[in-house]
Scaffold this motif. Sequence first.
Motif, mmCIF file in Angstrom:
data_model
loop_
_atom_site.group_PDB
_atom_site.id
_atom_site.type_symbol
_atom_site.label_atom_id
_atom_site.label_comp_id
_atom_site.label_asym_id
_atom_site.label_seq_id
_atom_site.Cartn_x
_atom_site.Cartn_y
_atom_site.Cartn_z
ATOM 1 N N ILE A 80 0.861 -1.180 0.000
ATOM 2 C CA ILE A 80 0.000 0.000 0.000
ATOM 3 C C ILE A 80 0.899 1.232 0.000
ATOM 4 O O ILE A 80 1.817 1.337 0.809
ATOM 5 C CB ILE A 80 -0.914 0.032 1.236
ATOM 6 N N THR A 81 0.626 2.146 -0.902
ATOM 7 C CA THR A 81 1.308 3.441 -0.904
ATOM 8 C C THR A 81 0.375 4.433 -0.227
ATOM 9 O O THR A 81 -0.807 4.510 -0.562
ATOM 10 C CB THR A 81 1.605 3.898 -2.336
ATOM 11 N N GLU A 82 0.908 5.181 0.742
ATOM 12 C CA GLU A 82 0.092 6.168 1.466
ATOM 13 C C GLU A 82 0.717 7.543 1.304
ATOM 14 O O GLU A 82 1.905 7.723 1.521
ATOM 15 C CB GLU A 82 0.008 5.807 2.945
ATOM 16 N N THR A 83 -0.125 8.498 0.915
ATOM 17 C CA THR A 83 0.302 9.888 0.833
ATOM 18 C C THR A 83 -0.404 10.679 1.922
ATOM 19 O O THR A 83 -1.575 10.423 2.224
ATOM 20 C CB THR A 83 -0.032 10.510 -0.534
ATOM 21 N N THR A 84 0.312 11.599 2.535
ATOM 22 C CA THR A 84 -0.289 12.467 3.548
ATOM 23 C C THR A 84 0.181 13.900 3.321
ATOM 24 O O THR A 84 1.279 14.140 2.838
ATOM 25 C CB THR A 84 0.101 12.039 4.982
ATOM 26 N N PHE A 85 -0.690 14.825 3.664
ATOM 27 C CA PHE A 85 -0.363 16.250 3.648
ATOM 28 C C PHE A 85 -0.955 16.846 4.911
ATOM 29 O O PHE A 85 -2.155 16.738 5.141
ATOM 30 C CB PHE A 85 -0.941 16.933 2.401
ATOM 31 N N VAL A 86 -0.117 17.442 5.749
ATOM 32 C CA VAL A 86 -0.534 17.939 7.061
ATOM 33 C C VAL A 86 -0.282 19.441 7.170
ATOM 34 O O VAL A 86 0.773 19.929 6.778
ATOM 35 C CB VAL A 86 0.243 17.228 8.198
ATOM 36 N N VAL A 87 -1.279 20.133 7.723
ATOM 37 C CA VAL A 87 -1.121 21.532 8.108
ATOM 38 C C VAL A 87 -1.332 21.576 9.615
ATOM 39 O O VAL A 87 -2.384 21.163 10.113
ATOM 40 C CB VAL A 87 -2.137 22.444 7.399
ATOM 41 N N GLU A 88 -0.313 22.039 10.337
ATOM 42 C CA GLU A 88 -0.380 22.073 11.802
ATOM 43 C C GLU A 88 -0.142 23.503 12.279
ATOM 44 O O GLU A 88 0.710 24.213 11.741
ATOM 45 C CB GLU A 88 0.678 21.145 12.400
ATOM 46 N N LYS A 89 -0.899 23.890 13.288
ATOM 47 C CA LYS A 89 -0.778 25.238 13.864
ATOM 48 C C LYS A 89 -0.578 25.127 15.356
ATOM 49 O O LYS A 89 -1.377 24.517 16.062
ATOM 50 C CB LYS A 89 -2.044 26.057 13.557
ATOM 51 N N LYS A 90 0.510 25.691 15.840
ATOM 52 C CA LYS A 90 0.772 25.724 17.279
ATOM 53 C C LYS A 90 -0.112 26.801 17.898
ATOM 54 O O LYS A 90 -0.024 27.973 17.533
ATOM 55 C CB LYS A 90 2.245 26.014 17.525
ATOM 56 N N VAL A 91 -0.997 26.403 18.830
ATOM 57 C CA VAL A 91 -1.947 27.330 19.437
ATOM 58 C C VAL A 91 -1.355 27.963 20.688
ATOM 59 O O VAL A 91 -1.476 29.166 20.900
ATOM 60 C CB VAL A 91 -3.269 26.598 19.768
ATOM 61 N N THR A 92 -0.749 27.145 21.516
ATOM 62 C CA THR A 92 -0.036 27.620 22.701
ATOM 63 C C THR A 92 1.306 26.901 22.752
ATOM 64 O O THR A 92 1.634 26.132 21.858
ATOM 65 C CB THR A 92 -0.820 27.323 24.003
ATOM 66 N N GLU A 93 2.053 27.132 23.800
ATOM 67 C CA GLU A 93 3.351 26.471 23.946
ATOM 68 C C GLU A 93 3.196 24.951 24.025
ATOM 69 O O GLU A 93 4.068 24.214 23.580
ATOM 70 C CB GLU A 93 4.067 26.998 25.198
ATOM 71 N N LYS A 94 2.065 24.477 24.566
ATOM 72 C CA LYS A 94 1.871 23.043 24.751
ATOM 73 C C LYS A 94 0.814 22.424 23.837
ATOM 74 O O LYS A 94 0.682 21.214 23.782
ATOM 75 C CB LYS A 94 1.476 22.753 26.201
ATOM 76 N N ALA A 95 0.040 23.217 23.103
ATOM 77 C CA ALA A 95 -1.075 22.688 22.325
ATOM 78 C C ALA A 95 -0.943 23.037 20.836
ATOM 79 O O ALA A 95 -0.489 24.121 20.489
ATOM 80 C CB ALA A 95 -2.399 23.228 22.849
ATOM 81 N N SER A 96 -1.372 22.092 19.983
ATOM 82 C CA SER A 96 -1.372 22.281 18.532
ATOM 83 C C SER A 96 -2.650 21.701 17.942
ATOM 84 O O SER A 96 -3.234 20.774 18.498
ATOM 85 C CB SER A 96 -0.182 21.581 17.889
ATOM 86 N N LEU A 97 -3.068 22.261 16.803
ATOM 87 C CA LEU A 97 -4.196 21.742 16.031
ATOM 88 C C LEU A 97 -3.683 21.331 14.660
ATOM 89 O O LEU A 97 -2.726 21.906 14.151
ATOM 90 C CB LEU A 97 -5.284 22.802 15.885
ATOM 91 N N LEU A 98 -4.346 20.341 14.035
ATOM 92 C CA LEU A 98 -3.888 19.894 12.729
ATOM 93 C C LEU A 98 -5.045 19.470 11.845
ATOM 94 O O LEU A 98 -6.116 19.101 12.322
ATOM 95 C CB LEU A 98 -2.907 18.729 12.864
ATOM 96 N N VAL A 99 -4.820 19.549 10.546
ATOM 97 C CA VAL A 99 -5.708 19.021 9.522
ATOM 98 C C VAL A 99 -4.817 18.234 8.567
ATOM 99 O O VAL A 99 -3.749 18.707 8.178
ATOM 100 C CB VAL A 99 -6.450 20.136 8.758
ATOM 101 N N GLU A 100 -5.265 17.025 8.198
ATOM 102 C CA GLU A 100 -4.420 16.144 7.395
ATOM 103 C C GLU A 100 -5.255 15.428 6.333
ATOM 104 O O GLU A 100 -6.351 14.953 6.605
ATOM 105 C CB GLU A 100 -3.774 15.110 8.329
ATOM 106 N N TYR A 101 -4.721 15.369 5.131
ATOM 107 C CA TYR A 101 -5.296 14.540 4.073
ATOM 108 C C TYR A 101 -4.505 13.234 4.044
ATOM 109 O O TYR A 101 -3.268 13.243 4.081
ATOM 110 C CB TYR A 101 -5.186 15.229 2.714
#
Length: 98
Positions: free
Chosen positions: A16-37
């Motif tokens: 299986i070939t898997e492709t991913t594309f991630v956009v991550e945003k650091k919200v605070t020093e300890k927390a992050s949010l992400l969206v991924e294809y």
Amino acid sequence: MLTEFFRPSGLTTKRITETTFVVEKKVTEKASLLVEYVGDYPVNASPSHLLNSGGLYHLSPTQQVDFHVAFGLNHNAHCVCRKLDSAILMVKAAKDRS
């Protein structure tokens, strides 16, 4: 990112070939949010496409908690997936070796 999975014991799909594309945003020093294809392209089967989103929170330099919600973008993908997990990061092990 591009990843190849090999499953020698797989009955129908051994690779299986898997492709991913991630956009991550650091919200605070300890927390992050992400969206991924995520696109999975198995040999001899139809592809599946997911949209994964979530966040992570660092409890300490070596521990984090993740929350993910994924939605299938086509009929081959899972409809809705939810996951809450924790990870012990390998940062400490790497520091101990040096």
